[in-house]
Design a protein around this motif. Structure first.
Motif, PDB file in Angstrom:
ATOM      1  N   SER A 147       2.092 -29.203  78.995  1.00  0.00           N
ATOM      2  CA  SER A 147       0.902 -30.055  78.893  1.00  0.00           C
ATOM      3  C   SER A 147       0.376 -30.135  77.464  1.00  0.00           C
ATOM      4  O   SER A 147      -0.436 -30.996  77.144  1.00  0.00           O
ATOM      5  CB  SER A 147      -0.191 -29.587  79.854  1.00  0.00           C
ATOM      6  N   GLY A 156      10.417 -32.012  80.756  1.00  0.00           N
ATOM      7  CA  GLY A 156       9.682 -32.348  81.970  1.00  0.00           C
ATOM      8  C   GLY A 156      10.609 -33.077  82.927  1.00  0.00           C
ATOM      9  O   GLY A 156      11.796 -33.242  82.651  1.00  0.00           O
ATOM     10  N   ILE A 213       6.101 -34.256  86.237  1.00  0.00           N
ATOM     11  CA  ILE A 213       5.088 -35.058  85.551  1.00  0.00           C
ATOM     12  C   ILE A 213       4.770 -36.254  86.432  1.00  0.00           C
ATOM     13  O   ILE A 213       5.673 -36.921  86.921  1.00  0.00           O
ATOM     14  CB  ILE A 213       5.623 -35.538  84.188  1.00  0.00           C
ATOM     15  N   LYS A 260       1.975 -32.696  86.477  1.00  0.00           N
ATOM     16  CA  LYS A 260       1.204 -32.627  85.236  1.00  0.00           C
ATOM     17  C   LYS A 260       0.967 -34.000  84.641  1.00  0.00           C
ATOM     18  O   LYS A 260       1.757 -34.917  84.816  1.00  0.00           O
ATOM     19  CB  LYS A 260       1.956 -31.767  84.226  1.00  0.00           C
ATOM     20  N   VAL A 292       0.689 -35.656  80.990  1.00  0.00           N
ATOM     21  CA  VAL A 292       0.992 -35.307  79.603  1.00  0.00           C
ATOM     22  C   VAL A 292       0.711 -36.499  78.693  1.00  0.00           C
ATOM     23  O   VAL A 292       0.861 -37.655  79.095  1.00  0.00           O
ATOM     24  CB  VAL A 292       2.461 -34.853  79.437  1.00  0.00           C
ATOM     25  N   TYR A 325       7.441 -39.347  73.980  1.00  0.00           N
ATOM     26  CA  TYR A 325       7.921 -39.087  75.343  1.00  0.00           C
ATOM     27  C   TYR A 325       9.264 -39.787  75.508  1.00  0.00           C
ATOM     28  O   TYR A 325       9.350 -41.002  75.336  1.00  0.00           O
ATOM     29  CB  TYR A 325       6.914 -39.644  76.358  1.00  0.00           C
ATOM     30  N   GLY A 385       1.461 -40.123  85.083  1.00  0.00           N
ATOM     31  CA  GLY A 385       1.445 -38.837  84.388  1.00  0.00           C
ATOM     32  C   GLY A 385       1.836 -38.910  82.925  1.00  0.00           C
ATOM     33  O   GLY A 385       1.754 -37.912  82.221  1.00  0.00           O
ATOM     34  N   MET A 386       2.272 -40.097  82.450  1.00  0.00           N
ATOM     35  CA  MET A 386       2.772 -40.136  81.070  1.00  0.00           C
ATOM     36  C   MET A 386       2.488 -41.420  80.311  1.00  0.00           C
ATOM     37  O   MET A 386       2.786 -41.509  79.129  1.00  0.00           O
ATOM     38  CB  MET A 386       4.286 -39.851  81.032  1.00  0.00           C
TER      39      MET A 386
END
Lengths: 326, 257
Positions: free
Chosen positions: A201, A234, A251, A256, A258, A263, A277-278
């Motif tokens: 994270s 991830g 993720i 999580k 992030v 990424y 999540g991203m």
């Protein structure tokens, strides 16, 4: 008018987490020309006081007790509330971490105050400070203000820049004695599943794998790339469900959230739950065999190809870059 | 045993989000039981089947939440309570909701209160622990397993991917994390039965609360959509050339490596 703001320094594996330095920067914005007081809670944590001061705390209050060796909401709430009692703060900042999420609502409940959770940026200063936070799984944002009482916020890791470290700053580190009693929950065992090394994270670079990774072994090239970039690995829910990796890497909407600088999505189709999540990552790279994959719609750069061909080449190129720039 | 579940009706965030008059547009949108609350409802039903007792699902909101409460009853909950604040409270935040729920629960002798660990719309994750604090009972967040043996409760919770086993006692509040169970779909007989199960509707007056007692401590001043991302670039050419170009772009243009 300046405010007095308490900022909780959170420990992990004997060191302060990055999010605590980010929280100090947020605390500074809320305090305006007031005072930022770092708070350390644990069994033996006073040695970290100077580090909080170097990152922007004016002074530090420490509560130490053997019952505070492991986090418990009962123990930490008693310790933090003792600091609140002694200091009478007008603002409080925690990281929006597992600990911060667990502890902050209880403190706010006890103080009868508002709490603005999961903040990604602050606008303005002092009394006029406005908090920006994602809602609807990151598909929208809201701006919030505190109407009355303590200005209390938790901040999402990796979004607010910490102040530059200044080791020459000085301030007092004092110990507050607080009676810690009646822990109603007792920790029996902790199984560390999260991988060693960079915390997912808080990682600046995340290399994530999906179903396209095909097996547990398929994650190896991703780990090598992550190691070269000092990042973390991830996964999408699909990869976790297929048992290619542990759920601790997931993720997405469940899992999580992030927001790294970079990424890299490898063999991830880009289901909406994953994007939640991203999608607020600064730069997104997608590598996927399917040119129609949804992930390309949110990516800044895309490579249509086999990840098992692309990733090792990418690792080599980044190695060369590292040599050239070091 | 007395099981209470705190449930929120939420916008299905898989839907497309639009803003209308400064608010999230709700016309034609799909509303659901907050997915994390579904885990809580399922767990309460399973625990009741094992230990006997009654499951009551409570929601603070508007009349529209009746639909999601009926769904919870159809899953197998015994009773539902809707605390309708539509006409009484203009601005709400987590302080408001927690204060109302705690006031309702204070004399209910709940053994176990279950909630989701976060709602997927507002995403604050505050209400559960706030309610526990006000009731002065212990709480454990983001749980993936719970076993009740007499007065002893053994729980496994998820802590950023690590799992922590802990022991505590009743009364207790827990918040559910993904992995706790697989929520059931309501069966047809379940749906028929749900129509006859009690659904009580309360207002602030019934809880001896005034609007001032629950006034929000924070206010929302703006809701907006993130700026549209410019369409990304799919690189072209031989794979090794694409890789070189990508590394170059990330280094020179974006300066992220």
């Amino acid at each position: 008018m300046g405010k007095k703001v308490l900022v909780l320094g959170e420990m992990r594996d004997g060191a302060l987490r990055n999010v605590s330095f980010e929280a100090l920067a947020a605390g500074r914005t809320i305090a305006n020309d007031g005072e930022v007081v770092g708070v350390l809670i644990g069994e033996t944590v006073a040695s970290q006081g100077q580090e909080l001061i170097a990152y922007g705390a004016d002074r530090v209050v420490v509560v130490e007790d053997e019952k505070l060796k492991h986090y418990s909401s009962d123990g930490f709430a008693q310790a933090f509330l003792a600091v609140v009692e002694a200091e009478g703060p007008e603002g409080i900042v925690f990281g929006h971490t597992a600990l911060g999420k667990d502890l902050s609502p209880r403190i706010a409940g006890k103080l009868g105050s508002g709490l603005i959770s999961d903040v990604t940026s602050l606008e303005g200063e002092g009394d006029d400070v406005v908090f920006v936070r994602p809602i609807y799984s990151g598909k929208a944002f809201e701006k919030k203000m505190v109407k009355e009482g303590i200005v209390f916020a938790t901040i999402r890791p990796n979004n607010i820049a910490p102040l530059e470290k200044d080791a020459s700053r000085s301030g007092k580190v004092i110990t507050l004695s607080a009676e810690i009693k009646d822990l109603r929950t007792i920790i029996k065992d902790v199984v560390r599943k999260a991988t060693e090394g960079v915390d997912l994270s808080e990682a600046k670079v995340v290399i994530a794998g999906g179903r396209g990774v095909k097996s547990e072994d398929g994650f190896k090239p991703l780990q090598e790339l992550a190691d070269v970039l000092g990042g973390a690995v991830g996964a999408s829910r699909g990869a976790c469900d297929a048992e290619y990796c542990d759920y601790s890497l997931q993720i997405g909407q469940t899992g999580k959230v992030v927001t790294p600088d970079l990424y890299i999505a490898c063999g991830i189709s880009g289901a909406i739950q994953h994007l939640a999540g991203m999608s607020n990552s600064k730069v997104i790279v997608a590598i996927n065999k399917d040119p129609e994959a949804n992930i390309f719609k949110v990516a800044d750069y895309g490579i249509v190809g086999d990840l098992f061909e692309v990733i090792p080449l990418l690792t080599e190129e980044f190695k060369k870059l590292k040599v050239a720039t070091s | 045993m007395n099981f209470y579940v705190l449930m929120k009706r939420t916008f299905d965030t898989e839907e497309k989000i639009a803003i209308n008059g400064g608010q999230i547009a709700e016309d034609g949108a799909e509303f659901i039981i907050n997915p994390y609350d579904e885990y809580a409802i399922e767990e309460a039903i399973q625990l009741r089947d094992e230990h006997d007792g009654e499951v009551t699902v409570v929601s603070v909101g508007s009349e529209e939440a009746e639909k999601q409460l009926r769904t919870a009853l159809a899953m197998g909950a015994d009773k539902a309570v809707l605390i309708n604040i539509e006409d009484d409270v203009e601005e709400t935040d987590q302080f408001t909701t927690a204060r109302i729920l705690a006031e309702y629960l204070k004399d209910k002798e709940a053994d176990l209160i279950l909630a989701g660990n976060v709602a997927i719309d507002g995403g604050s994750g505050q209400v559960g622990p706030r309610v526990a604090e006000q009731l002065n009972i212990p709480y454990v967040t983001t749980i993936t397993s719970i076993k009740i043996d007499g007065e002893t409760v053994t729980i496994v919770r998820d802590v950023e991917g690590d799992s922590e086993t802990l022991e505590t006692s009743l009364p207790l509040l827990v918040t559910a994390q993904q992995g706790l169970n697989e929520p059931r779909y309501p069966s047809l007989p379940g749906i028929m039965k749900a129509k006859k199960k009690p659904l009580e509707e309360l207002e602030l007056d019934d809880l001896d609360l005034e609007e001032d007692d629950v006034e929000a401590k924070t206010k929302t001043i703006e809701i907006y959509l993130p700026p549209k991302k410019e369409a990304g670039r799919v690189l072209e050419g031989e794979i090794d050339q694409q890789v070189k170009e990508l590394v170059d772009l990330l280094h020179k243009n974006n300066k992220v490596v």
